[in-house]
Design an enzyme around this catalytic site. Structure first.
Site, PDB file in Angstrom:
ATOM      1  N   GLU A  81      35.796  96.737   0.128  1.00  0.00           N
ATOM      2  CA  GLU A  81      35.374  95.383   0.517  1.00  0.00           C
ATOM      3  C   GLU A  81      36.183  94.854   1.688  1.00  0.00           C
ATOM      4  O   GLU A  81      36.082  93.685   2.040  1.00  0.00           O
ATOM      5  CB  GLU A  81      35.517  94.432  -0.680  1.00  0.00           C
ATOM      6  N   ARG A 133      40.263  93.000  -0.022  1.00  0.00           N
ATOM      7  CA  ARG A 133      39.395  92.506   1.071  1.00  0.00           C
ATOM      8  C   ARG A 133      40.087  92.438   2.427  1.00  0.00           C
ATOM      9  O   ARG A 133      39.421  92.215   3.430  1.00  0.00           O
ATOM     10  CB  ARG A 133      38.811  91.144   0.703  1.00  0.00           C
ATOM     11  N   GLU A 201      37.148  85.760 -15.721  1.00  0.00           N
ATOM     12  CA  GLU A 201      36.242  86.348 -16.719  1.00  0.00           C
ATOM     13  C   GLU A 201      37.018  86.820 -17.951  1.00  0.00           C
ATOM     14  O   GLU A 201      36.508  86.828 -19.063  1.00  0.00           O
ATOM     15  CB  GLU A 201      35.477  87.552 -16.122  1.00  0.00           C
ATOM     16  N   THR A 263      39.943  80.165 -10.711  1.00  0.00           N
ATOM     17  CA  THR A 263      40.709  81.087  -9.868  1.00  0.00           C
ATOM     18  C   THR A 263      40.235  81.019  -8.404  1.00  0.00           C
ATOM     19  O   THR A 263      39.048  80.875  -8.129  1.00  0.00           O
ATOM     20  CB  THR A 263      40.557  82.520 -10.392  1.00  0.00           C
ATOM     21  N   ASP A 328      29.291  80.881 -14.096  1.00  0.00           N
ATOM     22  CA  ASP A 328      30.131  81.657 -13.173  1.00  0.00           C
ATOM     23  C   ASP A 328      29.762  81.342 -11.725  1.00  0.00           C
ATOM     24  O   ASP A 328      29.805  82.195 -10.855  1.00  0.00           O
ATOM     25  CB  ASP A 328      30.004  83.169 -13.473  1.00  0.00           C
TER      26      ASP A 328
HETATM   27  O1  LIG Z   1      36.497  84.362 -11.788  1.00  0.00           O
HETATM   28  C1  LIG Z   1      37.237  85.146 -11.201  1.00  0.00           C
HETATM   29  O2  LIG Z   1      38.467  85.103 -11.282  1.00  0.00           O
HETATM   30  C2  LIG Z   1      36.598  86.166 -10.356  1.00  0.00           C
HETATM   31  C3  LIG Z   1      37.327  87.092  -9.629  1.00  0.00           C
HETATM   32  C4  LIG Z   1      36.658  88.036  -8.838  1.00  0.00           C
HETATM   33  C5  LIG Z   1      37.529  88.956  -8.074  1.00  0.00           C
HETATM   34  O3  LIG Z   1      38.757  88.809  -8.182  1.00  0.00           O
HETATM   35  O4  LIG Z   1      37.108  89.827  -7.347  1.00  0.00           O
HETATM   36  C6  LIG Z   1      35.226  88.013  -8.837  1.00  0.00           C
HETATM   37  C7  LIG Z   1      34.592  87.025  -9.608  1.00  0.00           C
HETATM   38  N1  LIG Z   1      35.267  86.137 -10.329  1.00  0.00           N
HETATM   39  C8  LIG Z   1      33.169  86.900  -9.671  1.00  0.00           C
HETATM   40  O5  LIG Z   1      32.656  86.002 -10.376  1.00  0.00           O
HETATM   41  C9  LIG Z   1      32.360  87.784  -8.955  1.00  0.00           C
HETATM   42  O6  LIG Z   1      31.127  87.678  -8.983  1.00  0.00           O
HETATM   43  C10 LIG Z   1      32.998  88.804  -8.208  1.00  0.00           C
HETATM   44  C11 LIG Z   1      32.463  89.844  -7.459  1.00  0.00           C
HETATM   45  C12 LIG Z   1      33.536  90.537  -7.006  1.00  0.00           C
HETATM   46  C13 LIG Z   1      33.541  91.761  -6.235  1.00  0.00           C
HETATM   47  O7  LIG Z   1      34.569  92.041  -5.608  1.00  0.00           O
HETATM   48  O8  LIG Z   1      32.533  92.483  -6.279  1.00  0.00           O
HETATM   49  N2  LIG Z   1      34.675  89.965  -7.403  1.00  0.00           N
HETATM   50  C14 LIG Z   1      34.385  88.899  -8.152  1.00  0.00           C
HETATM   51 CA   LIG Z   2      34.073  84.715 -11.820  1.00  0.00          CA
END
Ligand SMILES: O=C(O)c1cc(C(=O)O)c2c(n1)C(=O)C(=O)c1cc(C(=O)O)[nH]c1-2
Ligand SMILES: [Ca+2]
Length: 700
Positions: A81, A133, A201, A263, A328
């Site tokens: 990413e 990222r 989550e 977060t 979410d």
């Molecule tokens: O609620 C969180 O703390 C959190 C963290 C992350 C993350 O750290 O990548 C994602 C999400 N939520 C999330 O909801 C989400 O759809 C998501 C997609 C991704 C990804 O990298 O594909 N990270 C995250």
């Molecule tokens: Ca999330």
């Protein structure tokens, strides 16, 4: 070809463009040259994070001639990413497991690499792959956040570690779950390195920290949700949480344990025009609003953009996009600024297209809502209050209160996830990597708490049928709040956007192709078979008069991990994670693609159906986030249905219970699940494997 009139001329005779060349925040240290406008000095490109570059050598007339100039294979085939940065001819790219590579940006020669040695047994803490990222540059240093929660400063010349801090303090006020991970790019403001984290989550209390760029000393910390007892955290957020946020929560059990969420797992922007830092705040933890907060209150600052002072972290304003979150719907998506007319006056505004499906224009200085409109079909809200921007909830949307399972548009992956949106200050359009991924939410009635597992407070989230899953790039006019055109893709979960001074739009797709489009009308100008799905966003830079475009390739992130096999677009092959770099001249090529995938092998024929049923519930709590719905791999991690470990309960327990594969990111679960429960999970996987085996020709 039909020539489109430049859209912006209609309402923009002469607009001063925002911060295209603004690189002043990246000041030079003695003897170290500052980045130039041909660089890509930070995650979002310029200081408006528009994912825009003024470079214009590649245009809609010549983009069809693009060639592969060089490529660099990563040492992992997990999801990628990252957006590389380029400073003074050196590219700094980050890869999965928070590794950093410094490469000669003209040739791809490896200058140094850095591996923070993230312990494999921390992988469970992330919802969504051990991705990274990107890195930040300041004063001859490279900063990277590591998946296990560190912030590390590296000497940009050598890759040597200068300092390293744990961004997750041992404090007791973070909730019991503490499933913290860091995958976003750090941002720089006034010499402070600012970083958030993910984990809502599984269970986390969100916060952002600022560290002195030179020394790593903590400068300030801002929590995004209140202390569960409304006590002081001895953080800069104390007053605003105490006075403003606490009254919007109900002091019930669930958020006390899981941390409340909020977060800041992706976008942060330092804006030199307002001298403010904007942070994008995520969803509630647990997701279930009735269990989290007794179904009461807006739960500040979930689903908000919060503006704070760069030196102190003091609260300045907030704008909550998703009150009462239970879907979410994070507000962590790309935060971009621009100069745009509002009622005849040019205003410095924030453009934002969060998961919830609405496009917002907000005054950057005050947080005042200026306008908003849904950019995709949504059914959770009927619109926005035109004065305040507050969503008007649809009656069925508050499913944790009605108790009715509800199919929501968008689902939890949002109408727009982490892949960055771009904005062209020349064309005045935003380009949103948008999607439709509906899901049905099933609320739990009783709160239960799982260490090392997901803690949504839901009985499950069911993805919709594949036919309902769609992906587009939407060109959005922020002033008119309407779509100008869209590019249809084969499915959702496509990569992020780059737009350039040559009016070319670049994007990689989930189907494994990389494209250049005409930014004025979406016409496809160039397509390259990248051999793996793309979720990252491209960037561009110029060296010795040659414009390059770089993209990290590697299918991953949450969609393939969680949704699993049926939603995989590239059916022929597993991942090949790499960095590809294009230019108008070039003679590099990728090695021929030998198809490789996980082939079905005959699973053990017998299983205990009652045990399998019990195992299904634990699978959904502990395994699904990485190994997918119905135990089908989405093409990144091993497909458990065909695992050799299935045939033997002892071997399976060694992996799942004792952690035989910890080094590869598969933690041990013997400390949270009994041997019997782990055996039930094995029975469930064998059942699923037999189902799949029957459905293939092997079943005949
Ligand atoms: O609620 C969180 O703390 C959190 C963290 C992350 C993350 O750290 O990548 C994602 C999400 N939520 C999330 O909801 C989400 O759809 C998501 C997609 C991704 C990804 O990298 O594909 N990270 C995250
Ligand atoms: Ca999330």
């Amino acid at each position: 070809m039909m020539q489109m009139k430049p859209i912006w001329k209609k309402h923009f005779p002469a607009v001063p463009f925002s911060g295209i060349l603004a690189v002043t925040g990246f000041a030079a240290r003695d003897g170290i040259a500052a980045p130039t406008s041909t660089d890509w000095p930070g995650y979002g490109g310029n200081q408006s994070e528009q994912h825009f570059s003024p470079l214009a050598q590649i245009t809609h007339d010549n983009a069809y001639r693009l060639k592969l100039a060089w490529h660099h294979d990563f040492d992992t085939n997990r999801g990628q990413e990252g957006i590389p940065i380029v400073v003074n001819g050196v590219m700094y790219a980050s890869s999965n497991w928070s590794r950093v590579f410094a490469l000669d940006a003209g040739t791809g020669r490896l200058l140094w690499s850095y591996d923070p040695r993230v312990p494999g047994d921390t992988a469970w803490r992330g919802c969504c792959d051990t991705v990274n990222r990107g890195v930040a540059y300041w004063h001859g240093m490279i900063y990277v956040g590591t998946f296990d929660g560190r912030l590390v400063a590296l000497d940009a010349g050598t890759g040597r570690e200068v300092w390293s801090v744990n961004t997750i303090p041992p404090d007791s006020n973070l909730g019991k779950a503490r499933a913290y991970s860091v995958d976003s790019a750090p941002r720089i403001a006034h010499g402070n390195v600012i970083i958030g984290n993910g984990g809502a989550e599984l269970g986390a209390r969100g916060f952002v920290s600022a560290f002195d760029g030179m020394t790593g000393k903590l400068k300030w910390r801002f929590f995004t949700v209140p202390n569960v007892d409304n006590e002081a955290d001895h953080a800069v957020s104390d007053p605003v949480l105490h006075d403003m946020a606490w009254p919007t929560w109900s002091p019930t059990e669930a958020w006390r344990v899981s941390g409340g969420g909020g977060t800041v797992w992706d976008s942060i922007l330092y804006d030199p025009v307002t001298d403010l830092v904007y942070i994008g705040v995520g969803n509630g933890s647990p997701w279930n609003y009735r269990l989290r907060s007794d179904g009461k209150g807006d739960n500040l600052f979930l689903g908000s953009i919060v503006a704070v002072q760069p030196d102190t972290g003091e609260y300045v304003w907030h704008f909550q996009e998703t009150p009462r979150d239970q879907w979410d719907y994070t507000s962590t998506q790309t935060i971009t600024t621009a100069e745009l007319p509002v009622e005849g006056q040019i205003r410095h505004v924030i453009l934002h297209a969060p998961k919830n499906g609405f496009f917002y224009m907000i005054d950057a200085r005050t947080g005042q809502f200026l306008s908003g409109q849904n950019y995709v079909f949504v059914n959770w809200a009927t619109g926005l209050d035109p004065r305040t921007g507050r969503p008007l909830f649809a009656p069925d949307a508050l499913y944790t209160l009605t108790g009715r399972n509800t199919k929501m548009y968008p689902g939890a992956l949002g109408a727009h996830n982490f892949p960055p949106m771009a904005y062209s200050p020349l064309i005045h359009l935003a380009y949103i990597p948008a999607q439709q991924v509906p899901e049905t939410y099933h609320a739990d009635r009783v709160w239960s708490w799982n260490r090392k597992g997901w803690n949504l407070g839901l009985d499950g989230v069911q993805p919709a049928d594949i036919a309902d899953m769609k992906g587009w790039t939407i060109a959005w006019d922020p002033v008119m709040q309407q779509e100008r055109f869209r590019i249809d893709h084969t499915g959702p979960w496509n990569g992020g956007m780059l737009v350039t001074g040559g009016n070319v739009l670049f994007q990689g797709l989930s189907d494994g192709t990389f494209h250049a489009y005409d930014a004025l009308n979406g016409q496809d100008l160039f397509s390259f078979p990248a051999q793996s799905g793309i979720i990252a966003a491209p960037m561009t830079y110029s060296i010795d008069g040659i414009q390059y475009v770089a993209i990290e390739v590697g299918w991953g992130g949450t969609y393939p991990l969680y949704f699993g096999g049926p939603y995989k677009h590239l059916t022929t092959t597993g991942n090949r994670s790499r960095l590809l770099v294009f230019a108008l001249e070039g003679n590099d090529r990728l090695p021929d693609q030998a198809p490789h995938d996980w082939s079905p092998v005959r699973p053990p024929a017998r299983f205990d159906a009652a045990a399998a049923q019990r195992g299904a519930a634990d699978y959904a709590t502990y395994c699904i986030g990485c190994h997918g719905h119905d135990v089908m791999s989405g093409g990144v991690l091993p497909d458990l249905r065909w695992s050799g470990a299935l045939s033997d309960d002892g071997g399976f327990y060694n992996v799942v219970g004792r952690g035989a594969l910890t080094a590869f990111g598969m933690d041990e679960f013997g400390s949270v699940l009994s041997r019997e429960r782990i055996e039930d999970i094995r029975q469930f996987i064998i059942q699923q494997a037999n189902r799949s085996w029957q459905q293939t020709t092997h079943g005949n």
